[in-house]
Design a protein around this motif. Structure first.
Motif, mmCIF file in Angstrom:
data_model
loop_
_atom_site.group_PDB
_atom_site.id
_atom_site.type_symbol
_atom_site.label_atom_id
_atom_site.label_comp_id
_atom_site.label_asym_id
_atom_site.label_seq_id
_atom_site.Cartn_x
_atom_site.Cartn_y
_atom_site.Cartn_z
ATOM 1 N N PRO A 159 0.801 -1.206 0.000
ATOM 2 C CA PRO A 159 0.000 0.000 0.000
ATOM 3 C C PRO A 159 0.832 1.253 0.000
ATOM 4 O O PRO A 159 1.994 1.195 -0.211
ATOM 5 C CB PRO A 159 -0.699 -0.102 1.321
ATOM 6 C CG PRO A 159 0.370 -0.704 2.152
ATOM 7 C CD PRO A 159 1.167 -1.596 1.262
ATOM 8 N N ALA A 205 -3.452 3.176 5.413
ATOM 9 C CA ALA A 205 -2.515 2.181 4.894
ATOM 10 C C ALA A 205 -1.522 1.779 5.953
ATOM 11 O O ALA A 205 -1.146 0.622 6.067
ATOM 12 C CB ALA A 205 -1.791 2.733 3.669
ATOM 13 N N ARG A 214 -2.110 0.677 -3.933
ATOM 14 C CA ARG A 214 -2.128 0.972 -2.515
ATOM 15 C C ARG A 214 -3.057 0.078 -1.723
ATOM 16 O O ARG A 214 -2.972 0.022 -0.494
ATOM 17 C CB ARG A 214 -2.481 2.441 -2.280
ATOM 18 C CG ARG A 214 -3.619 2.970 -3.097
ATOM 19 C CD ARG A 214 -3.766 4.477 -2.929
ATOM 20 N NE ARG A 214 -3.976 4.867 -1.531
ATOM 21 C CZ ARG A 214 -3.586 6.029 -1.030
ATOM 22 N NH1 ARG A 214 -2.936 6.883 -1.788
ATOM 23 N NH2 ARG A 214 -3.839 6.334 0.217
ATOM 24 N N ASP A 215 -3.927 -0.672 -2.388
ATOM 25 C CA ASP A 215 -4.850 -1.529 -1.647
ATOM 26 C C ASP A 215 -4.271 -2.913 -1.362
ATOM 27 O O ASP A 215 -4.969 -3.788 -0.864
ATOM 28 C CB ASP A 215 -6.175 -1.674 -2.400
ATOM 29 C CG ASP A 215 -6.003 -2.334 -3.757
ATOM 30 O OD1 ASP A 215 -4.850 -2.552 -4.185
ATOM 31 O OD2 ASP A 215 -7.026 -2.624 -4.400
ATOM 32 N N GLN A 216 -2.983 -3.134 -1.689
ATOM 33 C CA GLN A 216 -2.396 -4.459 -1.486
ATOM 34 C C GLN A 216 -1.384 -4.480 -0.337
ATOM 35 O O GLN A 216 -0.445 -5.263 -0.333
ATOM 36 C CB GLN A 216 -1.748 -4.944 -2.781
ATOM 37 C CG GLN A 216 -2.762 -5.194 -3.882
ATOM 38 C CD GLN A 216 -2.150 -5.871 -5.092
ATOM 39 O OE1 GLN A 216 -1.180 -6.603 -4.981
ATOM 40 N NE2 GLN A 216 -2.707 -5.607 -6.257
#
Length: 721
Positions: free
Chosen positions: A20, A26, A628-630
């Motif tokens: 992220p 985050a 960024r969502d990982q």
């Protein structure tokens, strides 16, 4: 799973990673994910008795367990190891305090004569990445979002709320159970066990909330769900099937009084498949000639159709390659004579006369399948060599060139290699697959199915390394079945490390002469000292004496949690090598990271920078942009486990063996970890005699599979025709 794994590995073909970026949300996600990795699945490791209670060979419970939901209702709340224990924190603090003192010499300060002496690797400033940024467009790691029917998701949320389950399970439930998931869960609440991270106590609480007094431990719905759940947990531990007696015992431990009836019902409904296996029945002796027609002992195995079909598909594909091979009139003998070693010549000759060949050997033997591919191309054939990892592909490319060396994932996805014929098969005549032990049964079946009729397939690998993180032991079973030509390399791995690892492979842990300090043993008394010595080796001794910088030195340890797990070691190494606030989702420029989208798929990289789209990584010279969502998929990577390191190599490796890790050690684990170093191996030894005992007496943690039996049965049927 195989197709999904291949897609994820395809990203590795271009180099990889995942995490992220800026923002408090985050950062919180990274903190939670980092803490959860060390202890998730500790309760699930004991789902079944015997070999089923252990994680896959070399893989600790955290690696094998499914990820828990990030936020849970009280009854679903998993253990929360987001903060290290006092002992772990104290261990790290102790190591950091000791670093301020004059360090005691670990590796003799006198440099190796043939190697340059390098200063300790400095921390990388935020404005300067570890590697020079590539100018090309970065590889973007993004999963295609799946949109579910909002009404179906909302209906499931309502049922979950009524049962006290977290709303985050709604979309996974729709994905697993379909648009009528809400109705399915009302009728059979134990179907929630099919969702990742849900444990038996969670499902029981959910069922009680929905059904009240109408449910109990022997409810048929519960027993059916438990049978499938137990087989799925066993698959996470490497098994493709379980003995019926093992399943019965596991059901009884879940308070099921009628385990036999429950198994019969699950079989009758087609939830599981039953097989009779005459291979390797524990304690069985071959039937004597005067014992009549009783035949050999038989054991009953139960398995999910997914893995049963994969093993049978793989066996059929291997048999197809043997049957459809017709040979050719090419001058293979001259090609064999032109190779640089007798083992390479033997491999060329074997491939000349068979459509399927197995090849075994260590790191030095990787040159032999490369020589085969080069010889086949000289003869005008479309020949390619495939490695499991991108780093393995780079080592292959040194022998063959970039166009001929591919990754398995890149080959299957079409991003690398020759592409496909009109019928969907790979457009090639010869394929050599290295790192074959790392391929699980589903990926192996997918790969073999893609090889065209009449082509030559060579499966090559080191039989001493850890098996695949996924279910099965396809390469080992093929070797044991002995249904195709086998070539065992006689090329030894060079140097003291090669000598040490070769001895470990046959169960002997002996001292080796290391005049250039290629192998160094560092005794430690407790976890605190182990952390201190590890940091000292990576940051000071190895760079100064051996000439390998900290950026090229990898730490390997048995697990993620504990006082000397990857979490504690990575925290201590970051503090020494690249201190920073973790302002980009818990990471700073210069941090070494590792991305593991699937068990067994390890993609190392270094953080370069962050921008509004995500985090930029350098993965072996390729710039990778991670959305960024990982964030949950990224970990710090100065230290990793042996299972994560399989298929990878570094100039220097520091293997940490704390005293509490003895039970996790096997010969295959030690062989894999010690064999990752190219020039130098340091062993932080706190296991005392446990290390030698593991090497001598525990070859590997067993797995229950059917592939060997299926292959041998095929061979017997063909012999009888």
């Amino acid at each position: 799973m195989a197709a999904e794994t291949a897609k994820l590995q395809a990203a590795e073909a271009a180099a990889v990673a995942g995490v992220p970026v800026p923002g408090a949300e985050a950062a919180e996600g990274a903190e939670a994910a980092e803490g959860a990795e060390g202890s998730e699945g500790a309760d699930e490791a004991a789902v079944v008795d015997g070999p089923e209670a252990a994680a896959p060979e070399g893989q600790d419970a955290a690696e094998s367990a499914p990820a828990e939901s990030a936020e849970s209702a009280e009854s679903f709340e998993p253990p929360t190891p987001s903060e290290p224990s006092e002992a772990e924190a104290e261990s790290t603090d102790h190591a950091e305090e000791d670093e301020e003192d004059e360090p005691e010499e670990v590796v003799d300060a006198e440099p190796v004569a043939a190697e340059p002496v390098a200063a300790p690797a400095p921390a990388v400033p935020a404005e300067r990445p570890v590697r020079e940024r590539a100018e090309q467009e970065p590889v973007r790691l993004a999963r295609v979002p799946v949109v579910y029917d909002p009404a179906a998701v909302e209906a499931v949320r309502a049922v979950l709320a009524e049962g006290g389950a977290p709303a985050e399970l709604a979309e996974p439930a729709v994905a697993a159970l379909g648009e009528r998931a809400a109705q399915a869960l009302r009728e059979d609440p134990w179907q929630v066990l099919s969702l990742a991270g849900v444990r038996v106590e969670h499902a029981d609480g959910f069922a009680r909330a929905l059904l009240g007094a109408d449910c109990g431990p022997d409810d048929e719905r519960r027993v059916r769900a438990l049978v499938v759940w137990l087989l799925e947990r066993a698959a996470e531990q490497g098994h493709t099937a379980l003995e019926s007696s093992v399943l019965r015992t596991a059901l009884e431990k879940q308070s099921v009084s009628g385990a036999e009836e429950g198994l019969s019902a699950a079989i009758a409904e087609g939830r599981v498949l039953v097989f009779q296996d005459t291979e390797d029945v524990p304690g069985a002796k071959p039937a004597a000639a005067d014992e009549g027609d009783e035949g050999p002992p038989v054991r009953l195995l139960l398995g999910l159709d997914r893995y049963a079909l994969a093993e049978e598909s793989l066996a059929d594909g291997l048999d197809r390659l043997l049957k459809t091979f017709e040979g050719d009139d090419l001058d293979w003998e001259s090609a064999a004579a032109a190779t640089s070693s007798p083992s390479a010549a033997a491999l060329v000759r074997a491939a000349a006369v068979s459509g399927l060949v197995t090849h075994t050997g260590g790191e030095a033997a990787r040159a032999e399948p490369a020589a085969l591919v080069a010889a086949a191309r000289e003869l005008g054939l479309r020949a390619y060599a495939a490695a499991y990892t991108a780093e393995g592909r780079r080592r292959l490319a040194a022998h063959l060139g970039e166009d001929t060396a591919v990754t398995v994932a890149g080959l299957l996805s079409g991003q690398e290699g020759p592409g496909r014929e009109a019928d969907g098969s790979l457009a090639l005549d010869v394929l050599a697959v290295l790192d074959a032990p790392q391929l699980d049964v589903e990926l192996s079946a997918t790969l073999v199915e893609a090889v065209p009729d009449g082509a030559r397939l060579v499966l090559s690998g080191d039989p001493g390394v850890l098996w695949s993180a996924g279910p099965g032991r396809a390469f080992a079973d093929l070797l044991a079945a002995k249904t195709c030509p086998q070539v065992a390399s006689r090329t030894p791995d060079p140097g003291p490390i090669g000598e040490l690892v070769s001895g470990i492979g046959i169960g002997e842990l002996t001292a080796v002469e290391a005049p250039g300090k290629e192998v160094v043993i560092v005794p430690v008394r407790d976890p605190r000292e182990a952390v201190h010595r590890t940091v000292q080796l990576v940051a000071d001794s190895v760079p100064r004496v051996i000439g390998v910088p900290a950026t090229e030195t990898q730490v390997i340890t048995p697990g993620h949690g504990g006082a000397v797990g990857t979490q504690v070691l990575n925290a201590a190494l970051k503090e020494r090598l690249n201190p920073g606030p973790g302002r980009f989702g818990g990471f700073d420029p210069g941090d070494r990271v590792v991305y593991a989208p699937e068990p067994g798929l390890t993609l190392p990289g270094t953080v370069l920078s962050a921008d509004p789209e995500g985090l930029n990584l350098d993965c072996a010279g390729t710039r990778v942009l991670v959305p960024r969502d990982q964030v949950a998929a990224l970990r710090h990577g100065w230290a990793m486990t042996a299972q994560q390191s399989a298929g990878l190599r570094w100039p220097a490796v520091v293997v940490v063996l704390p005293g509490d890790a003895v039970q996790a050690l096997t010969r295959a684990w030690v062989y894999t970890a010690f064999g990752r170093g190219e020039r130098h191996l340091s062993v932080v030894q706190g296991a005392d005699q446990g290390l030698a005992q593991a090497v001598a007496g525990i070859p590997a943690k067993d797995r229950t599979t059917r592939l060997r039996s299926v292959l041998r049965e095929q061979a017997r049927e063909q012999a009888a025709e």
